[in-house]
Design a protein around this motif. Structure first.
Motif, short mmCIF file in Angstrom:
data_model
loop_
_atom_site.label_atom_id
_atom_site.label_comp_id
_atom_site.label_asym_id
_atom_site.label_seq_id
_atom_site.Cartn_x
_atom_site.Cartn_y
_atom_site.Cartn_z
N VAL A 1 -28.01 26.42 25.99
CA VAL A 1 -27.06 27.31 26.66
C VAL A 1 -26.49 28.33 25.67
CG1 VAL A 1 -24.74 27.35 27.68
CG2 VAL A 1 -26.45 25.76 28.54
N VAL A 2 -26.11 27.88 24.49
CA VAL A 2 -25.55 28.79 23.48
C VAL A 2 -26.60 29.80 23.05
CG1 VAL A 2 -24.62 28.91 21.13
CG2 VAL A 2 -23.79 27.16 22.70
N GLN A 3 -27.83 29.35 22.88
CA GLN A 3 -28.90 30.27 22.50
C GLN A 3 -29.10 31.33 23.59
OE1 GLN A 3 -32.67 28.41 21.69
NE2 GLN A 3 -33.61 30.32 21.05
N GLU A 4 -29.07 30.92 24.84
CA GLU A 4 -29.20 31.88 25.94
C GLU A 4 -28.07 32.90 25.93
OE1 GLU A 4 -29.69 30.15 29.83
OE2 GLU A 4 -31.11 28.66 29.05
N ALA A 5 -26.86 32.44 25.63
CA ALA A 5 -25.71 33.35 25.58
C ALA A 5 -25.87 34.39 24.47
CB ALA A 5 -24.41 32.55 25.37
N PHE A 6 -26.32 33.96 23.31
CA PHE A 6 -26.53 34.91 22.21
C PHE A 6 -27.69 35.85 22.52
CE2 PHE A 6 -23.80 32.13 19.66
CZ PHE A 6 -23.03 33.10 19.01
N LEU A 7 -28.70 35.36 23.21
CA LEU A 7 -29.80 36.24 23.62
C LEU A 7 -29.31 37.30 24.60
CD1 LEU A 7 -32.82 33.79 23.97
CD2 LEU A 7 -32.56 35.65 22.33
N THR A 8 -28.39 36.92 25.47
CA THR A 8 -27.80 37.88 26.40
C THR A 8 -27.10 39.00 25.64
OG1 THR A 8 -27.50 36.18 28.09
CG2 THR A 8 -26.14 38.16 28.30
N TRP B 1 -27.67 39.86 22.52
CA TRP B 1 -28.68 40.58 21.74
C TRP B 1 -29.45 41.58 22.61
CZ3 TRP B 1 -29.88 41.42 16.84
CH2 TRP B 1 -31.15 41.91 16.54
N ARG B 2 -29.85 41.14 23.79
CA ARG B 2 -30.67 41.98 24.66
C ARG B 2 -29.89 43.11 25.32
NH1 ARG B 2 -33.47 36.80 27.26
NH2 ARG B 2 -35.11 36.50 25.72
N ASP B 3 -28.63 42.85 25.64
CA ASP B 3 -27.85 43.87 26.35
C ASP B 3 -26.42 43.89 25.84
OD1 ASP B 3 -27.05 45.81 28.12
OD2 ASP B 3 -27.12 44.51 29.90
N PRO B 4 -26.20 44.44 24.64
CA PRO B 4 -24.85 44.46 24.09
C PRO B 4 -23.89 45.34 24.89
CG PRO B 4 -26.36 45.68 22.67
CD PRO B 4 -27.18 45.03 23.73
N GLY B 5 -24.44 46.20 25.74
CA GLY B 5 -23.60 47.06 26.56
C GLY B 5 -22.85 46.32 27.65
N ARG B 6 -23.23 45.07 27.91
CA ARG B 6 -22.52 44.28 28.93
C ARG B 6 -21.10 43.94 28.49
NH1 ARG B 6 -25.95 39.45 31.21
NH2 ARG B 6 -24.09 39.32 32.49
#
Length: 161
Positions: A15-22, A24-29
């Motif tokens: 879950v934490v890895q997915e959050a960091f990937l989010t 990383w992939r879209d810092p504009g969020r």
């Protein structure tokens, strides 16, 4: 946060890895006017953790139903190995399993037929680990009594002597 929501360490790490990937992939969020990065990241982790627990609960229900179905299927269509075991203890064990409470049977079926650890059973059922352990202990004790014909106390007294 993830470990507290998920209980299962491996699931929490995912879950934490997915959050960091989010991030990383879209810092504009991330929107600075709505709060700090840490607050936003914790919110993302919380939402992902809740989703992961819901997914696991759905899988747990399927696994428990499949394990229960396998138990019924073994009774109806045993293979050669199952037939040999059934000739010795199988029928007696199945009868004893049906004598357990539903909660006890669920943890035993998940642990022994599903191959899950007590921690995994806890995460799958949403029941605290201590409760899973006490249900397992009570179930095994009850099964021992049922399978030994109530001679468990006699055996325990013999071990003490």
């Amino acid at each position: 946060m993830a470990k507290r929501v998920c209980v299962d360490t491996q699931l929490a790490e995912d879950v934490v890895q997915e959050a960091f990937l989010t991030l990383w992939r879209d810092p504009g969020r991330y929107q600075e006017q709505r709060g700090s990065v840490s607050t936003w990241l914790l919110t993302v982790v919380h939402h992902r953790a809740v989703d992961a627990v819901r997914r696991e609960n759905t899988q747990r229900k399927r696994s428990a139903a499949q394990a229960e179905q396998a138990l019924v299927s073994e009774q109806e269509h045993p293979g050669a190995d199952i037939a040999a075991i059934a000739g010795v203890l199988g029928e007696k064990v199945r009868d004893a399993l049906h004598e357990l409470t539903g909660e006890q049977r669920e943890v035993v079926v998940l642990a022994y037929y599903g191959g899950y650890t007590q921690c995994e059973v806890s995460a799958l059922t949403g029941v605290p680990l201590g409760t899973v352990k006490s249900r397992m202990f009570a179930a095994v004790r009850r099964l021992r009594t049922l399978l030994t014909g109530g001679n468990e106390q006699d055996r325990d007294l013999g071990e003490q002597r």
